[in-house]
Write an enzyme that holds these catalytic residues in place. Sequence first.
Site, PDB file in Angstrom:
ATOM      1  N   HIS A 142     -34.675  23.671 -11.625  1.00 12.14           N
ATOM      2  CA  HIS A 142     -34.561  23.720 -10.344  1.00 12.14           C
ATOM      3  C   HIS A 142     -35.519  22.417 -10.105  1.00 12.14           C
ATOM      4  O   HIS A 142     -35.149  21.184 -10.194  1.00 12.14           O
ATOM      5  CB  HIS A 142     -35.470  24.793  -9.631  1.00 12.14           C
ATOM      6  CG  HIS A 142     -35.212  24.845  -8.096  1.00 12.14           C
ATOM      7  ND1 HIS A 142     -34.898  24.091  -7.404  1.00 12.14           N
ATOM      8  CD2 HIS A 142     -35.895  25.744  -7.367  1.00 12.14           C
ATOM      9  CE1 HIS A 142     -34.772  24.393  -6.066  1.00 12.14           C
ATOM     10  NE2 HIS A 142     -35.529  25.495  -5.947  1.00 12.14           N
ATOM     11  N   HIS A 157     -24.963  20.489 -10.618  1.00  9.69           N
ATOM     12  CA  HIS A 157     -25.496  20.777  -9.247  1.00  9.69           C
ATOM     13  C   HIS A 157     -24.948  22.330  -9.047  1.00  9.69           C
ATOM     14  O   HIS A 157     -23.959  22.319  -9.171  1.00  9.69           O
ATOM     15  CB  HIS A 157     -25.772  20.293  -7.948  1.00  9.69           C
ATOM     16  CG  HIS A 157     -26.697  20.795  -7.121  1.00  9.69           C
ATOM     17  ND1 HIS A 157     -26.382  21.641  -6.269  1.00  9.69           N
ATOM     18  CD2 HIS A 157     -28.063  20.416  -6.809  1.00  9.69           C
ATOM     19  CE1 HIS A 157     -27.460  21.893  -5.526  1.00  9.69           C
ATOM     20  NE2 HIS A 157     -28.549  21.199  -5.890  1.00  9.69           N
ATOM     21  N   ASP A 211     -32.519  14.400  -8.492  1.00  9.44           N
ATOM     22  CA  ASP A 211     -33.578  14.269  -9.374  1.00  9.44           C
ATOM     23  C   ASP A 211     -33.427  13.321 -10.619  1.00  9.44           C
ATOM     24  O   ASP A 211     -34.374  12.766 -11.112  1.00  9.44           O
ATOM     25  CB  ASP A 211     -33.822  15.719 -10.145  1.00  9.44           C
ATOM     26  CG  ASP A 211     -34.505  16.684  -9.134  1.00  9.44           C
ATOM     27  OD1 ASP A 211     -35.008  16.048  -8.298  1.00  9.44           O
ATOM     28  OD2 ASP A 211     -33.994  18.091  -9.214  1.00  9.44           O
TER      29      ASP A 211
HETATM   30  N1  ACO Z   1     -25.303  18.906 -19.142  1.00  9.62           N
HETATM   31  C1  ACO Z   1     -24.158  19.291 -19.818  1.00  9.62           C
HETATM   32  N2  ACO Z   1     -23.478  20.422 -19.633  1.00  9.62           N
HETATM   33  C2  ACO Z   1     -23.818  20.909 -18.412  1.00  9.62           C
HETATM   34  C3  ACO Z   1     -24.605  20.473 -17.612  1.00  9.62           C
HETATM   35  C4  ACO Z   1     -25.731  19.551 -17.933  1.00  9.62           C
HETATM   36  N3  ACO Z   1     -26.590  19.000 -17.236  1.00  9.62           N
HETATM   37  N4  ACO Z   1     -24.875  21.235 -16.396  1.00  9.62           N
HETATM   38  C5  ACO Z   1     -23.778  22.280 -16.520  1.00  9.62           C
HETATM   39  N5  ACO Z   1     -23.017  21.941 -17.764  1.00  9.62           N
HETATM   40  C6  ACO Z   1     -21.897  22.411 -18.302  1.00  9.62           C
HETATM   41  C7  ACO Z   1     -21.991  24.062 -18.693  1.00  9.62           C
HETATM   42  O1  ACO Z   1     -22.574  23.981 -20.041  1.00  9.62           O
HETATM   43  C8  ACO Z   1     -20.793  24.662 -18.402  1.00  9.62           C
HETATM   44  O2  ACO Z   1     -19.782  24.354 -19.274  1.00  9.62           O
HETATM   45  P1  ACO Z   1     -18.530  25.344 -19.801  1.00  9.62           P
HETATM   46  O3  ACO Z   1     -17.852  25.588 -18.442  1.00  9.62           O
HETATM   47  O4  ACO Z   1     -18.010  24.526 -20.789  1.00  9.62           O
HETATM   48  O5  ACO Z   1     -19.279  26.622 -20.299  1.00  9.62           O
HETATM   49  C9  ACO Z   1     -20.123  23.913 -17.186  1.00  9.62           C
HETATM   50  O6  ACO Z   1     -21.000  22.718 -16.938  1.00  9.62           O
HETATM   51  C10 ACO Z   1     -20.693  24.606 -15.626  1.00  9.62           C
HETATM   52  O7  ACO Z   1     -22.219  24.945 -15.807  1.00  9.62           O
HETATM   53  P2  ACO Z   1     -22.854  26.031 -15.118  1.00  9.62           P
HETATM   54  O8  ACO Z   1     -24.233  26.251 -15.952  1.00  9.62           O
HETATM   55  O9  ACO Z   1     -22.022  27.281 -14.767  1.00  9.62           O
HETATM   56  O10 ACO Z   1     -23.261  25.455 -13.698  1.00  9.62           O
HETATM   57  P3  ACO Z   1     -24.386  26.042 -12.830  1.00  9.62           P
HETATM   58  O11 ACO Z   1     -23.762  25.629 -11.327  1.00  9.62           O
HETATM   59  O12 ACO Z   1     -24.688  27.494 -12.891  1.00  9.62           O
HETATM   60  O13 ACO Z   1     -25.650  25.155 -13.072  1.00  9.62           O
HETATM   61  C11 ACO Z   1     -27.331  23.400 -13.022  1.00  9.62           C
HETATM   62  C12 ACO Z   1     -26.205  24.182 -12.179  1.00  9.62           C
HETATM   63  C13 ACO Z   1     -28.442  24.752 -13.112  1.00  9.62           C
HETATM   64  C14 ACO Z   1     -27.828  22.714 -12.177  1.00  9.62           C
HETATM   65  C15 ACO Z   1     -27.019  22.926 -14.231  1.00  9.62           C
HETATM   66  O14 ACO Z   1     -26.039  22.122 -14.102  1.00  9.62           O
HETATM   67  C16 ACO Z   1     -28.226  22.292 -14.833  1.00  9.62           C
HETATM   68  O15 ACO Z   1     -28.834  22.860 -15.463  1.00  9.62           O
HETATM   69  N6  ACO Z   1     -28.432  20.920 -14.960  1.00  9.62           N
HETATM   70  C17 ACO Z   1     -29.443  20.241 -15.478  1.00  9.62           C
HETATM   71  C18 ACO Z   1     -30.886  20.500 -14.781  1.00  9.62           C
HETATM   72  C19 ACO Z   1     -30.978  19.889 -13.365  1.00  9.62           C
HETATM   73  O16 ACO Z   1     -30.448  18.712 -13.235  1.00  9.62           O
HETATM   74  N7  ACO Z   1     -31.354  20.866 -12.492  1.00  9.62           N
HETATM   75  C20 ACO Z   1     -31.475  20.122 -10.942  1.00  9.62           C
HETATM   76  C21 ACO Z   1     -30.550  20.669 -10.257  1.00  9.62           C
HETATM   77  S1  ACO Z   1     -30.852  20.009  -8.456  1.00  9.62           S
HETATM   78  C22 ACO Z   1     -32.385  20.492  -7.825  1.00  9.62           C
HETATM   79  O17 ACO Z   1     -32.904  21.238  -8.165  1.00  9.62           O
HETATM   80  C23 ACO Z   1     -32.907  19.560  -6.827  1.00  9.62           C
END
Ligand code: ACO
Length: 424
Positions: free
Chosen positions: A265, A306, A363
Amino acid sequence: MADKHATLTLPSGKTVELPVYSGTIGPDVIDVAGLLKEGYFTHDPGFMSTSATESRITYIDGDEGILLHRGYSIEDLAEHSDYLETCYLLWYGTLPTPEEKAQFVYNITRHTMLHESLAHFFDGFHHNAHPMAMMCGAVGALSAFYHDVMDIRSQRDREIAAHRLVAKMPTLAAMCYKHSIGQPFMYPRNDLSYAANFLYMMFGTPCEEYVVSPAVERAMDRIFLLHADHEQNASTSTVRLAGSTGANPFACVSAGIAALWGPAHGGANEAVLRMLDEIGTVDQIPRFIEKAKDPNDPFKLMGFGHRVYKNFDPRAKVMKASSDEVLAELKVVDPRLKVAMELERIALSDPYFADRKLFPNVDFYSGIILSAIGIPTSMFTVIFAVSRTIGWISHWHEMISSPYKIGRPRQLYTGEAQRPYPSN
Ligand code: ACO
């Protein structure tokens, strides 16, 4: 009242009519509350398709990359408004007249000081405590100063609590920083804007005059504005859940700060910079891209992806423009920026990220700007908390202003059924 219904067939063959509500825009919502009397819960870990409340504050369309506060687009607000005006909009629901805005700015400015006793709390923190740890404690401690004088059922008391919170957060945030580097706290200055005053309290010292650069002041205000609210995210939902018990708002906001801290987050902007440090040089990027794509490797590209935006993050577009402006203005030479720009380019052209709709989020760029301004990495999430305070408190206010229930999710129990305690 619902004018549409969905029909659900239960395993018994019985059909249940569930009311369907339409909002102003966005998907219709099926009201499943009536399922309890049929002996069923709904199951939606992570609240992927669950609406927890009706709200009039913020609207997001993740597929189209739309973010509206009270109907105004984030792009319009970033261009024409400023942080305090956006705070007014979020809380009161309309843009202020010039007189209303002047009065609001006056109210916020006159609440920036803290009770002097609160400054002594910081003596209890070790100098290397994480600023977010100090923020959780210090904001929670505000409830010790404003508990008996606060009746959450009173609209005026809630308004005063909101003014206090928005006003005091930058002062507390700067105190966290000053404590960590062993410098004296700087008292707020009422002649400065919200953003300039924050920069002054962060970087000023009693020994010499500190002049705030207008470009940096603008960028800081925009960072505050772009993070002001984001609908029912994890920290806002935490504030609402805590608030649904009738708890003191300062304590509820402290709970929101705790939820914001995590790297999935608000902690992401700090994690972006740590990741850039870990990558180190441009030639290492392909190795990290491969790690991010490896399902057996927990490494993720921080600042990408996201939960809601699956096309682009509209805040990221504005933030990127801001980032270009600040970097040009400050002529910053930071090897991490080169890595960041190349990482963005490679990730955007890689099908793994395109197929999963993983784009740089707000971010990614806010971390770059904050770093260019000279804000230490450990303060990034604290700044996010300062900005988001108005969102948290506006949602809390909206909940308390109408009939609400204590938040209490249910579960799918898969543990042991009742069993006898062994006799020997
Ligand atoms: N890097 C690489 N792979 C990723 C990333 C990433 N940053 N984010 C998601 N994926 C992949 C997952 O491994 C998954 O792959 P799969 O389908 O082969 O299993 C797919 O993309 C879907 O990802 P989920 O985790 O299901 O997506 P979710 O919507 O649950 O998560 C989140 C969103 C938590 C933001 C995630 O993208 C993440 O952890 N990003 C990095 C952290 C970040 O930047 N957070 C800030 C969010 S913005 C904010 O809070 C203001």
